[in-house]
Structure formats: structure tokens, C-alpha cells
Design a protein around this motif. Sequence first.
Motif, mmCIF file in Angstrom:
data_model
loop_
_atom_site.group_PDB
_atom_site.id
_atom_site.type_symbol
_atom_site.label_atom_id
_atom_site.label_comp_id
_atom_site.label_asym_id
_atom_site.label_seq_id
_atom_site.Cartn_x
_atom_site.Cartn_y
_atom_site.Cartn_z
ATOM 1 N N GLY A 89 1.034 -1.308 0.214
ATOM 2 C CA GLY A 89 0.017 -0.177 0.026
ATOM 3 C C GLY A 89 0.938 1.154 -0.063
ATOM 4 O O GLY A 89 2.117 1.277 0.319
ATOM 5 N N PHE A 90 0.487 2.500 -0.515
ATOM 6 C CA PHE A 90 0.872 3.654 -0.593
ATOM 7 C C PHE A 90 0.042 4.680 0.180
ATOM 8 O O PHE A 90 -1.124 4.247 0.370
ATOM 9 N N TYR A 91 0.734 5.749 0.493
ATOM 10 C CA TYR A 91 -0.061 6.934 0.840
ATOM 11 C C TYR A 91 -0.898 7.287 -0.031
ATOM 12 O O TYR A 91 -0.476 8.121 -1.031
ATOM 13 N N ASN A 99 5.849 9.529 -2.485
ATOM 14 C CA ASN A 99 5.634 8.098 -1.898
ATOM 15 C C ASN A 99 7.200 7.792 -1.900
ATOM 16 O O ASN A 99 7.907 7.501 -0.885
#
Lengths: 313, 315
Positions: A89-91, A99
Amino acid sequence: MSDNLVIETRDLTKAYGKFIAVKNLNLRIEEGEVFGLLGPNGAGKTTTILMLMGFCEPTSGSVRVTGYDPAREPVKVKRVVGYMPERIGFYDDMTARENLEYTGRLNGLGGSLLKSRIDELVEIVGLKDRADQPVGRYSHGMKQRLGIADVMVKQPRVAIFDEPTSGIDPEGTDQVLNLVRDMARRKVTVIISSHQLHQLQKVCTSVGIFSRGQVIASGPVDKLGREALRKGNYNIILPIAQLADRVRSEISRIPGVFSIDSIADTTIVSADEDVSAELERVVLEITGLKVQMKVEEFELEEIYMKYFEGPPV
Amino acid sequence: MNGLLEIIRKELADSFNSKRFIILFLLVYVAGIATIYIAAQNIRTAVGDSTRDIFLNLFIVSGSNMPFSFPLFMSIFIPIVGIALGFDAVNSERTSGNLSRLLSQPIYRDNVINGKFLAGLTVISILIVSVVFIVAGLGLRLIGVPPEAEEVLRLFTFVIVSILYGAFWMSLSVLFSVLFKKTSTSALASIAVWIFLFLFMGIIANLIAGAVYPVSQDSTVAQVADYDSLFRMINRISPGTLYSESIQAILLPVMGSSSPTMMMIGIYSGLMPAPLPLSQSLTLVWPQLVGLVALTAICFAGAYIKFMREEIRST
């Protein structure tokens, strides 16, 4: 421990109460290998990876990653090991570039070096045009590719991918695997766990087959295939339907050869070692023809099924 | 440092960019300005002929049409801000799949939780300092009486104690964010604790104290004092009580003892309490302050230990 051994585990065991997730695992992965972890769900692949990363402590046994114990010296290990978790997952409200920048800064990078590296990476993973969009708008496949860029920011010696191709379309899978192969070309040791055997075969130099917390077989794919499917023998395929008797008898005189069979429009020479060079010489000597021959190759899928056939254990 | 500063920087940027905090800031500013405006209008009647601590009175006086003094308003809003800053600190990283990625970078694991806590503390500090500044500045304009040196010191102490109170609520909600996997659960748990302490602690304390020391119309002063001290002791389990007792002593120099019973005794015996110097006010509430720090430390230590021992799985 030899110099080019990047990962070494000795009798590595992880138990959750009575359930043993990984049992006496002895894994040796050399520098520059692309090592595939195969096995059904729950066979202990992810748990092994977690122990390699120091995310969970082994119940017994030892792990060495680039010479360090990941449970004791996690930072030293993480400086050279990149990891892409199964559900990365990423922001979401940050852009891809932001990121990657954050990852870079956490690795002590910064300034124009980091910027140029990120520019290069988004180009490699094919996200150049969308690098300034929030990651929340990315598709699953794009996120996986961004994940690979994220692993590469720190320029790791070892990259570990846990199911990098799960849940993405064939095209996306191809892209991800090409990137993995690309990393291997840059002398990065890659460890990759996957169910997609066909794809894995394309990138791996060796594989380890996991079953119920143990590695039941490991090594290069062709070696595993010979052991599992041909009792360790080599089959050399000649594209000739019928051999002249003289050729036949000469071939059978090559040390190691024990059978010559004609199947459809090919002839298969079986031997207990790789005699293809000798075979080529003999055929050329007698017939004056340079014949294209090849050592039989195996589908990882066949090998895998061989190990997991029969009644479920 | 290994990433601590980077994490703080990112968390701060997140906070100041998110709508959640813009709304919170606006809410706190508007409410703060409203309380001070009303206080300024009522200050003449409240202060009377006294010439002492007029400026400080701005922060205490409440209006008849808005029964909200500035400290009361702070004691309600600070928990909300603290909870909003902490309730999803760790579990949102986990559910978004960022935690494994974050922890596979060469940083020490405790820097993640320390960074988040310190960033939250910074946001709380900025919020409280700025609202006190706005309110003080506005108050100065409205009443035109400058604060004395001691009043400034008292305000400063009030700010510190308020930040400490915010730190408690944040560490409690960070603890819940480590304990519960879902952000909605940790938010609800934090709010449940807040509501329990805010609404029901008084009722429970009243029930227990009333059962141990029944008070009727015929009760002597000593009996009432017994009841009162037990009631207060039980109430002090709640950090809200610790906070309000502390700031009462800090903002009200005349409140020699923070207990109204003692005031009553004072009035009966004809001894009106004299204003105390700040050092004496602080000595009075020292136990409360230590209690507040201890509660914060316990919650944070719990979150820290749980987080450090946890197995990090991406699923």
C-alpha cells in the motif's frame, strides 16, 4: 559462511503455539540468484520471508541475511534488502513521486541524487506520465509496479517480492516479471514467491518447493525436473524419426547412454549424464550432418504437480 | 536518528494538509474567540472592585447566556483533538498496507511510533499556543488591561499543562490504535473512554461517596468535608479532573485550596483565602500534574511495548 552466500538459514523454525509454520528450514541463496519460493498457501513462504526481514522472530534456528541477523541488526539488513509485501500500500493522497521520496529519505537519501534516481525509476516502471498523480487513483497493476520502484529506490543487494503478481492481469504480470528480470540483470539477488508457476519459470534460476513448512526440493528448474520426473536422467531429443543402424549402435556405445527410443518424429536418447556434446560429435562424424538437438526441458508446473500429486498429505 | 525526523516531518505535513485538522483548528479558534468575547463583556460585573489579576479573569469568567469559560471549553476540546491525532496512528498504516513497507526501510521500529507521537504533540502544542495567543491578544484589545508578569507566567503554565493533557489523550488513542486492528474500533474505544470519564465518573464518584458518607441537611461540616474529599479522590481517577483541578489552581490565585468545601469552611470561619503566588499554586496541584504525566507515560509505554513486539504482516 562463504562470501557469495546472501541468505542462509539453519534449522529455521517458527511455531505459533502448536502450529508449526516453518520447520527446520535450511535455505542457501547465492549472490545473483533469482530464487523462487513455491508452494501452496500456508506452506510457510510468507513466514519465511517475514523472518528474513526480521518482522517476526524465529522460534529456533538462525537466519543470516548478507551476514547479519535480521532480528538483532534489523537496520543493517534493511539497508541492503528491499521488500515488497504481498498487499503493498502507499499513501493514497500523496503522489507516486512523493511516496518514493519518502522512502528515499528514510534511506538517508535526498537532494538531486534522490530526485534523479526517482526520475529514472518511474521511467523504468513505466509510470513517468502519472508520477505526479495521487497513488489513490492508481490501478492495482500500477501500484505493483510502483512497489518495484519503491524497492529499487535504495538500490538493494537483495530484493524480496511476496506474491508480486497476485491479482493483476496477464499484461501487468508480464510487466512486473520483466522488471524483476531487469533487477536480476543489475546483479540484484531476487527472492520471489508466487503461485504462477509458468511465470516464475521464466525468471527464476532456482526454486525451492515448500510444503507444510519445509522445503521438499530445491535447486535449478532443470535439475529439479530431472530428479522429479526422470529419476535424475537426461533425455536428449534429436529431431530425426529413424536412426540408421550404424548411428544407433555408435550412440549406444557412448558412456552413460542406456536407451534410444523413437517417439513420433523424434528420437530420444536417455543417459545418466549430459552427453549432448558427445552425441553431436558422433552424429556429425558418421552422417556429416550437424543436427540440432536439445536437452529435454521441464515445465515447473509438471514438477510442482509431481510433488503435490497423490493423496493430500 | 534513523528516520525519526523524516517521520515527524511527514506526519506534520499530513496533519496540516488534512481536512480533519483544518476543521478542528477552525472549531477550536471559533469557540475560543467566542468564549473570550463573552468573558470580556461580563468581566466588569465579575471582577467588581478588585484590581488584581484582571487579565487572568478573562480566562475564567463565563457569560450568563453562554455558560462556557475558556478552561471548560479547553477541557472539552483537548481530548477531541488528542483523540483525532492518535486514534488511527498505527492501524491506518497497517490497513493501508504501508506499515510493512515503512518498516522494511532502515529505521528503528520505535522511531515510527515515537515520530508519530512527537508529531502529534507538536500539532497539539501549536494548536493550544496559537489559541491562547489569539484569545489573549483579543482579550487585551477588548479590555485594555495589560497582564502582569505573574499572570503571563500563569498563562504559560496553563499552556504547558494543557499540552500535557492533550498528550494523555493522544497516547491513550495511540495505544488503542496499536491494540485494535480497525480504525473505527480504536476511534470508538477512545471516545467511549472519554465519554465515560467525562459524564459518568462524577455520577459513580457521587454514588460511592454518598454510600460511604451519607450527607443530609443535618450533616455537620466535618461530614460534608469527608464526603467531599472521597468524592474528589474517586473523581481524580479521571485525567479530566486532574486537569481541571490543576488549571483552576493555576488560573485562580485566590483559590488557595481547589476545594469548594475548603472555601466554604473559609467563609464560615471568616478567613477569606488570600491570593497565592504561582509557586504555591503549583505545589498545591503537584500531585495532579504528576498523575497526569504518569497516566500519559503508562499509555504510551503500553503502546510502545505492544508495537515493538508485534509481528508485522501485510495481511
